[in-house]
Design a protein around this motif. Structure first.
Motif, PDB file in Angstrom:
ATOM      1  N   UNK A 137       0.829  -1.203   0.000  1.00 14.56           N
ATOM      2  CA  UNK A 137       0.000   0.000   0.000  1.00 14.56           C
ATOM      3  C   UNK A 137       0.865   1.256   0.000  1.00 14.56           C
ATOM      4  N   UNK A 138       1.905   1.254   0.825  1.00 15.22           N
ATOM      5  CA  UNK A 138       2.796   2.416   0.924  1.00 15.22           C
ATOM      6  C   UNK A 138       3.404   2.751  -0.429  1.00 15.22           C
ATOM      7  N   UNK A 139       3.867   1.746  -1.146  1.00 13.42           N
ATOM      8  CA  UNK A 139       4.573   2.008  -2.393  1.00 13.42           C
ATOM      9  C   UNK A 139       3.650   2.188  -3.593  1.00 13.42           C
ATOM     10  N   UNK A 140       2.378   1.828  -3.445  1.00 14.12           N
ATOM     11  CA  UNK A 140       1.444   1.982  -4.562  1.00 14.12           C
ATOM     12  C   UNK A 140       0.637   3.267  -4.490  1.00 14.12           C
ATOM     13  N   UNK A 141       0.479   3.829  -3.296  1.00 18.22           N
ATOM     14  CA  UNK A 141      -0.277   5.077  -3.147  1.00 18.22           C
ATOM     15  C   UNK A 141       0.684   6.257  -3.244  1.00 18.22           C
ATOM     16  N   UNK A 142       0.543   7.113  -4.249  1.00 18.47           N
ATOM     17  CA  UNK A 142       1.483   8.238  -4.407  1.00 18.47           C
ATOM     18  C   UNK A 142       1.606   9.104  -3.157  1.00 18.47           C
ATOM     19  N   UNK A 143       0.487   9.356  -2.488  1.00 17.37           N
ATOM     20  CA  UNK A 143       0.497  10.189  -1.274  1.00 17.37           C
ATOM     21  C   UNK A 143       1.359   9.564  -0.175  1.00 17.37           C
ATOM     22  N   UNK A 144       1.255   8.248  -0.050  1.00 20.06           N
ATOM     23  CA  UNK A 144       2.016   7.545   0.988  1.00 20.06           C
ATOM     24  C   UNK A 144       3.461   7.340   0.568  1.00 20.06           C
ATOM     25  N   UNK A 145       3.659   7.133  -0.708  1.00 23.55           N
ATOM     26  CA  UNK A 145       5.006   6.866  -1.211  1.00 23.55           C
ATOM     27  C   UNK A 145       5.929   8.052  -0.942  1.00 23.55           C
ATOM     28  N   UNK A 146       5.425   9.265  -1.124  1.00 19.91           N
ATOM     29  CA  UNK A 146       6.262  10.436  -0.846  1.00 19.91           C
ATOM     30  C   UNK A 146       6.506  10.582   0.649  1.00 19.91           C
ATOM     31  N   UNK A 147       5.491  10.254   1.458  1.00 19.66           N
ATOM     32  CA  UNK A 147       5.651  10.376   2.909  1.00 19.66           C
ATOM     33  C   UNK A 147       6.653   9.362   3.451  1.00 19.66           C
ATOM     34  N   UNK A 148       6.714   8.172   2.849  1.00 18.54           N
ATOM     35  CA  UNK A 148       7.603   7.141   3.365  1.00 18.54           C
ATOM     36  C   UNK A 148       9.065   7.490   3.121  1.00 18.54           C
ATOM     37  N   UNK A 149       9.321   8.366   2.182  1.00 14.35           N
ATOM     38  CA  UNK A 149      10.707   8.778   1.943  1.00 14.35           C
ATOM     39  C   UNK A 149      11.284   9.469   3.183  1.00 14.35           C
ATOM     40  N   UNK A 150      10.436  10.199   3.902  1.00 15.79           N
ATOM     41  CA  UNK A 150      10.895  10.809   5.158  1.00 15.79           C
ATOM     42  C   UNK A 150      11.254   9.725   6.173  1.00 15.79           C
TER      43      UNK A 150
END
Length: 199
Positions: free
Chosen positions: A117-130
């Motif tokens: 889910x983290x890597x497929x949702x653009x909103x979450x994907x950018x947040x996980x970089x932090x």
């Protein structure tokens, strides 16, 4: 959720951990069923049988229910417990078997779904970089403790950054294949780094 003053702090912490895990479990289920964007905090709270205000005591945002990684403390503790003669990378690789032993198949499947889910949702994907940036601090602290060097040592931080880089690349690749065993991919990534990243 409040605890009585006489309740041991260890019990309180375990109850909090169970509640946090339950909220995350219901959130991930709803995200799978309805989609991340369509799911609200109120729906998650209702599914977990708590109030929205209780939800916010455990997670500051809906996004946080996905970004919370319950396995980081397990990983670091298991790595620190490895024999002192192992290099930090070898110690990290040795934890894969420990995670397999300590984490049930159901728990790991939930974690795999969270990662997808983290890597497929653009909103979450950018947040996980932090979070990956925070991972450098976490791994640098572990490496510093194992080697007796400072966590802000240039080489220690470079090492931590390299580990985070290969893990991030492995997870991004694994997200493309729902049938992949993420632990196997993680071990391969760290083994490749340990070998000097040959091409």
């Amino acid at each position: 959720m409040t605890s009585s003053p006489s309740e041991p702090s260890g019990l309180r912490e375990r109850k909090k951990a169970r509640t946090r895990a339950a909220i995350q479990r219901h959130a991930l289920r709803l995200f799978r069923e309805q989609g991340y964007s369509a799911t609200t905090v109120d729906q998650i709270a209702a599914a977990a049988e708590i109030s929205p205000s209780t939800f916010f005591r455990y997670f500051p945002t809906k996004e946080a229910t996905v970004l919370y990684d319950p396995f980081d403390p397990v990983l670091i503790a298991a790595t620190l417990a490895q024999p002192a003669e192992l290099s930090p990378l070898a110690a990290l690789r040795a934890t894969v078997d420990i995670i397999r032993e300590q984490v049930s198949g159901e728990e790991w499947e939930r974690e795999r779904q969270r990662q997808l889910l983290v890597f497929r949702e653009p909103e979450l994907r950018s947040a996980v970089m932090d979070q990956f940036a925070e991972g450098i601090d976490l791994l640098a602290g572990m490496a510093a403790e194992r080697t007796g060097r400072a966590a802000d040592d240039f080489e220690v931080r470079n090492w931590a950054g390299a580990v985070v880089g290969v893990i991030m690349a492995a997870f991004l690749g694994a997200a493309a294949d729902p049938d992949v065993d993420t632990l196997v991919v993680l071990d391969r990534a760290v083994a490749h780094l340990e070998a000097g990243l040959p091409l």
